[in-house]
Design a protein around this motif. Sequence first.
Motif, PDB file in Angstrom:
ATOM      1  N   TYR A  19      -9.010  -2.411 -18.848  1.00 28.46           N
ATOM      2  CA  TYR A  19      -9.433  -1.622 -17.668  1.00 28.46           C
ATOM      3  C   TYR A  19     -10.138  -0.346 -18.140  1.00 28.46           C
ATOM      4  CZ  TYR A  19      -5.871  -4.206 -14.860  1.00 28.46           C
ATOM      5  OH  TYR A  19      -5.109  -5.142 -14.227  1.00 28.46           O
ATOM      6  N   ASP A  25     -12.533   3.673 -13.626  1.00 28.77           N
ATOM      7  CA  ASP A  25     -12.301   4.345 -12.336  1.00 28.77           C
ATOM      8  C   ASP A  25     -11.789   3.386 -11.275  1.00 28.77           C
ATOM      9  OD1 ASP A  25     -13.169   6.758 -13.395  1.00 28.77           O
ATOM     10  OD2 ASP A  25     -15.274   6.177 -13.084  1.00 28.77           O
ATOM     11  N   HIS A  27      -9.732   1.500  -8.595  1.00 32.62           N
ATOM     12  CA  HIS A  27      -8.707   2.059  -7.699  1.00 32.62           C
ATOM     13  C   HIS A  27      -7.917   0.884  -7.120  1.00 32.62           C
ATOM     14  CE1 HIS A  27      -7.051   5.179  -5.142  1.00 32.62           C
ATOM     15  NE2 HIS A  27      -7.113   4.319  -4.132  1.00 32.62           N
ATOM     16  N   GLY A  89      -1.022   8.953  -9.025  1.00 30.84           N
ATOM     17  CA  GLY A  89      -1.276   8.163  -7.815  1.00 30.84           C
ATOM     18  C   GLY A  89      -0.422   8.552  -6.618  1.00 30.84           C
ATOM     19  N   ASN A  90      -0.577   7.730  -5.563  1.00 24.74           N
ATOM     20  CA  ASN A  90       0.175   7.903  -4.317  1.00 24.74           C
ATOM     21  C   ASN A  90       1.180   6.771  -4.175  1.00 24.74           C
ATOM     22  OD1 ASN A  90      -1.677   9.932  -3.812  1.00 24.74           O
ATOM     23  ND2 ASN A  90      -2.999   8.576  -2.599  1.00 24.74           N
ATOM     24  N   GLU A 110      -0.677   3.277  -4.867  1.00 24.96           N
ATOM     25  CA  GLU A 110      -2.134   3.405  -4.737  1.00 24.96           C
ATOM     26  C   GLU A 110      -2.571   4.363  -5.833  1.00 24.96           C
ATOM     27  OE1 GLU A 110      -4.999   4.505  -1.011  1.00 24.96           O
ATOM     28  OE2 GLU A 110      -3.345   5.845  -1.442  1.00 24.96           O
ATOM     29  N   ALA A 111      -3.298   3.836  -6.796  1.00 21.27           N
ATOM     30  CA  ALA A 111      -3.596   4.676  -7.971  1.00 21.27           C
ATOM     31  C   ALA A 111      -4.749   4.087  -8.760  1.00 21.27           C
ATOM     32  CB  ALA A 111      -2.359   4.751  -8.872  1.00 21.27           C
ATOM     33  N   ASN A 112      -5.212   4.848  -9.721  1.00 16.56           N
ATOM     34  CA  ASN A 112      -6.118   4.306 -10.723  1.00 16.56           C
ATOM     35  C   ASN A 112      -5.452   3.054 -11.312  1.00 16.56           C
ATOM     36  OD1 ASN A 112      -6.550   4.102 -13.807  1.00 16.56           O
ATOM     37  ND2 ASN A 112      -8.388   5.101 -13.006  1.00 16.56           N
ATOM     38  N   ILE A 113      -6.249   2.018 -11.536  1.00 15.71           N
ATOM     39  CA  ILE A 113      -5.636   0.732 -11.932  1.00 15.71           C
ATOM     40  C   ILE A 113      -4.899   0.820 -13.273  1.00 15.71           C
ATOM     41  CG2 ILE A 113      -7.794  -0.186 -12.952  1.00 15.71           C
ATOM     42  CD1 ILE A 113      -6.454  -2.878 -11.424  1.00 15.71           C
ATOM     43  N   ASN A 331     -10.636  -1.317  -5.430  1.00 13.45           N
ATOM     44  CA  ASN A 331     -11.832  -0.578  -5.015  1.00 13.45           C
ATOM     45  C   ASN A 331     -12.149  -0.808  -3.535  1.00 13.45           C
ATOM     46  OD1 ASN A 331     -12.162   0.707  -7.405  1.00 13.45           O
ATOM     47  ND2 ASN A 331     -13.673  -0.728  -8.238  1.00 13.45           N
ATOM     48  N   LYS A 350      -4.115  -2.654   1.729  1.00 11.60           N
ATOM     49  CA  LYS A 350      -3.131  -1.587   1.903  1.00 11.60           C
ATOM     50  C   LYS A 350      -2.586  -1.768   3.318  1.00 11.60           C
ATOM     51  CE  LYS A 350      -2.835   3.454   1.907  1.00 11.60           C
ATOM     52  NZ  LYS A 350      -3.609   4.711   1.850  1.00 11.60           N
ATOM     53  N   ASN A 407      -0.795  12.198  -5.277  1.00 13.60           N
ATOM     54  CA  ASN A 407      -1.398  12.729  -6.513  1.00 13.60           C
ATOM     55  C   ASN A 407      -0.352  13.004  -7.593  1.00 13.60           C
ATOM     56  OD1 ASN A 407      -3.930  12.714  -5.238  1.00 13.60           O
ATOM     57  ND2 ASN A 407      -3.386  14.606  -4.189  1.00 13.60           N
TER      58      ASN A 407
END
Length: 464
Positions: A19, A25, A27, A89-90, A110-113, A331, A350, A407
């Motif tokens: 990745y 980047d 998501h 992430g969230n 929910e975050a950067n992979i 993404n 989501k 975050n």
Amino acid sequence: MTITAAYTDLYQLTMAQVYFKTKPDGHAVFDYYYRNNPFKGGYGIFAGLEDILNILENLHFTSSDITYLEQHGFELEFLNYLKTFRFNGNIYACAEGDVVFPNRPILQVEANIIEAQIIETCLLNILNFQTLIATKASRIKHVAKNSLLLDMGFRRAHATGAYYATRAAAIGGFNSTSNVKAAADYNIPCSGTMAHAFIQSYDNELQAFRDFARWRPNKCVLLIDTYNTLKSGLPNAITVAKEMEARGQQLFAVRLDSGDLAYLAKQTRQILDAANLQYVQIVASNQLDEFVIKSIKEQAAPIDIFGVGTNLVTGKPDAALDGVYKLTEFNGEPRIKLSENQVKVTLPHKKQVFRLVDDQNMFYGADAITLHSETTISEMVHPFDPAKRLQIGSCNLEPLLQPVMLNGRKTKPPMSVADIANYSAARLAQLPEEFKRFQNPHQYKIGLSTQLKESRDYLMTKHK
Ligand SMILES: Nc1ncnc2c1ncn2[C@@H]1O[C@H](COP(=O)(O)OP(=O)(O)OP(=O)(O)O)[C@@H](O)[C@H]1O
Ligand SMILES: O=P(O)(O)OC[C@H]1O[C@H](OP(=O)(O)OP(=O)(O)O)[C@H](O)[C@@H]1O
Ligand SMILES: O=C(O)c1cccnc1
């Protein structure tokens, strides 16, 4: 063992490196859910959330983690990235202690992979185990009713799992634990009795009880089955109880640890009462679980406190909760995993999960899953049988997935284990009895919004 970011499976890091090279980047959204209620029961109790959030807030690779990973062929640029790795992430989740059901998200990441992938193993490890044990504890609590429950499982747990088992047991309804470290760290009441070895170390049982009571006058519990419960242990305990009374003290309890616990408890109660020791309580232990305790309760045994070990902390007879972590969006695009087995087809996007609650404030018996962007739902449809639809009508809708980390920072102050346990008990009281019985419990239903179902069906066709 301190948990660092290396608390993961190697393949997470192998994927993360790719990745990093190809879609740094990216998501991602991942769902955490389980497929089957543990113990063939009708529900689960969600536990472990506060622990995983605390771990994620501080997650990083130590320099020795990096040195170790250098030996696995990771390349320099990626290792340098890992040196500054943080989870940013969230997380959206059900409240810890809530009553949960299979095949609907309990938590979403929910975050950067790269970040979302690296945390998978730790998240599953913490949540699957604590949810399993909290569910077991709640089943035991359900049948123990007003009797108190003492977690005695430390010695029989799967090594360090005892620490988390104790916390989960408290969330599920246990009142105290023998595990000193977990009790101290999680502020759980700590209590205990005595072992046979103590009595065996004396030439006679009465002297053992006398010494113990002298040095442990408060909450003194005497184990009365080392030689003969009714002929020796109980008379000696009564002698010591009377000596304590003369000193202005009270014997707290006697413990039964073998034989027919119901019969012995009834006899013990009668004999204690006849000796004017109504205040002395009865503790029982020995390979207890929810079924034995249910039976003992049905026999009207006057047991005040049940001590439960092995069957609690190992989640017997289930070896594990089958919780999974599945990619549902990348993404901004929905993603699906197909399977021959319909139930195993994942739900893309989501999402939000709405619990239906009736006008008596009881759970209605179904959760509705929608796209995250849908703020309400009036009709839900069975995931695989379009003929089965439910008009939601007058039910209240509770959105279960709430932001608990944004975050990389927790959104709420921590809740004490006692508060989580109280919340869990209150939620369980909203679950109708038919979902709580041990034999063939009612199945809590699941429904999808039309938009979610249409998108899922489109992706199924597209990838077939
Ligand atoms: N009245 C009861 N009703 C149902 N189950 C019971 C009752 N009393 C005890 N049990 C359970 O029955 C099992 C008895 O275990 P076991 O046959 O090993 O006897 P024991 O009394 O432990 O013998 P030992 O002297 O070797 O310790 C335990 O799991 C115990 O919890
Ligand atoms: O639910 P369980 O797994 O039975 O856990 C509790 C048991 O653990 C202890 O036994 P152990 O023989 O280890 O020590 P003891 O000498 O204190 O009885 C205790 O006396 C109970 O019997
Ligand atoms: O306090 C006790 O009686 C106890 C603690 C751990 C295991 N067995 C018993």
